[in-house]
Write a protein that holds these residues in place. Structure first.
Motif, short mmCIF file in Angstrom:
data_model
loop_
_atom_site.label_atom_id
_atom_site.label_comp_id
_atom_site.label_asym_id
_atom_site.label_seq_id
_atom_site.Cartn_x
_atom_site.Cartn_y
_atom_site.Cartn_z
N PRO A 64 8.43 7.69 -2.70
CA PRO A 64 8.62 7.97 -4.12
C PRO A 64 7.30 7.72 -4.86
N PRO A 65 7.02 8.48 -5.95
CA PRO A 65 5.72 8.36 -6.62
C PRO A 65 5.35 6.92 -7.00
N ASP A 66 6.35 6.09 -7.38
CA ASP A 66 5.98 4.73 -7.80
C ASP A 66 5.55 3.85 -6.63
N GLN A 67 5.77 4.32 -5.40
CA GLN A 67 5.34 3.54 -4.23
C GLN A 67 3.95 3.95 -3.73
N GLU A 226 4.87 -6.93 -6.31
CA GLU A 226 6.10 -6.13 -6.27
C GLU A 226 6.09 -5.31 -4.99
N ASN A 228 6.08 -2.34 -4.71
CA ASN A 228 5.20 -1.16 -4.84
C ASN A 228 3.73 -1.54 -5.00
N ALA A 230 2.38 -3.73 -7.22
CA ALA A 230 1.97 -4.28 -8.53
C ALA A 230 1.84 -5.80 -8.42
N THR A 244 4.19 -8.25 -14.83
CA THR A 244 3.86 -7.35 -13.71
C THR A 244 2.74 -6.42 -14.14
N TYR A 246 0.41 -3.23 -13.28
CA TYR A 246 0.41 -2.05 -12.41
C TYR A 246 -0.99 -1.53 -12.13
N SER A 247 -1.92 -1.78 -13.07
CA SER A 247 -3.29 -1.31 -12.83
C SER A 247 -4.25 -2.21 -13.59
#
Ligand code: BT5
Length: 258
Positions: A64-67, A226, A228, A230, A244, A246-247
């Motif tokens: 999935p895109p979030d992974q 996380e 994914n 993060a 969290t 993410y970038s």
């Protein structure tokens, strides 16, 4: 594998071909020199002709895109293992290589200096299949003077660590082999192993880090990743709060007891 003596950006070229559906999974573009080597967020990757490894690998991951950020974490571990296995072939033991560390989310560093950066990009091909490009820049044979002025204090190469020139083509082969093995594992086992393994190998857990995230400076203790990839931080001054991320860019990292 397609080699260019010079190109604007291996990621850029591979993206054009991938969008058009011209290239299969596993395609690698390499070059000796990029006229517009790219980093994240429109930053540049600087590498004088013929001294670094500059390459991009095309994948069609079923995630999935979030992974997808997990593939960058996986990529940095594969590059590190490729370097270490390649160096085992040399008759000289280089303990200094043990100093190469993983830096969240996409770098390898040595004593705080960057030796490798990864630029991941995704897109859709002409059949609307999602592709993923893993673009890797690794400093191999540069001396300190070969880096442009602003990077001379922040960049390092393998040569600067081990003290002699290395065969870039052979090193590339080792790294590609590691990438292939990791990607096969991802296909067979799924992605659950990537974040825990990265966390263990990076020794980030329980360390205090500062992350720049969209001009916001966040300092906290790493409590984990996380699934994914993060970064989870217990925020300094507000221990009840876990954020969290993410970038961003980790700008400093202290050991547990600092
Ligand atoms: C990265 O971005 O580190 C990703 C670099 C990816 C480069 C590869 S080369 C093959 C493929 N094709 C491309 O066009 N790109 C990929 P980022 O985290 O944003 O870091 C960029 C920053 O690293 C720059 O702003 C500089 O401060 C620094 N930098 C640039 N060149 C460097 C080098 N050779 N060594 C160390 N640091 C460098």
């Amino acid at each position: 594998m397609r080699h260019f003596s010079e190109v604007d950006s291996t990621n850029g070229q591979l993206k054009v071909e991938a969008k058009a559906g011209n290239v299969p999974e596993g395609t690698v573009f390499t070059t000796d020199f990029q006229t517009n080597g790219r980093g994240r967020l429109d930053r540049r990757w600087e590498s004088p002709p013929g001294q670094g490894l500059l390459f991009s690998l095309l994948l069609f991951p079923e995630l999935p895109p979030d992974q997808l950020p997990l593939i960058s974490l996986m990529g940095s571990m594969a590059v590190l293992d490729g370097i270490l296995k390649f160096m085992e072939e040399y008759p000289i033991r280089c303990d200094a290589l043990q100093a190469i560390e993983l830096k969240w989310p996409n770098d390898l560093i040595v004593d705080g200096r960057k030796i490798c950066g990864i630029l991941s990009e995704t897109g859709l091909d002409n059949q609307r299949r999602r592709f993923f490009i893993l673009g890797i820049g690794l400093n191999v044979n540069q001396t300190s003077d070969d880096f442009p002025e602003p990077l001379q204090d922040t960049a390092v190469s393998l040569r600067m660590i081990v003290g002699f020139d290395l065969l870039r083509d052979h090193l590339l082969r080792y790294i590609l082999k590691e990438l292939e093995e990791c990607y096969n594992r991802l296909k067979v086992e799924g992605s659950d192993w990537i974040a825990p393994l990265w966390l263990e190998r990076s020794r980030y857990e329980e360390r205090s880090v500062t992350v720049m995230n969209h001009k916001r400076k966040i300092t906290g203790i790493v409590v984990g990743l996380e699934s994914n990839g993060a970064l989870k931080l217990r925020i300094s001054g507000d221990p009840a709060k876990v954020e969290t991320i993410y970038s961003g860019d980790v700008t400093s990292r202290c050991s547990q007891d600092q």
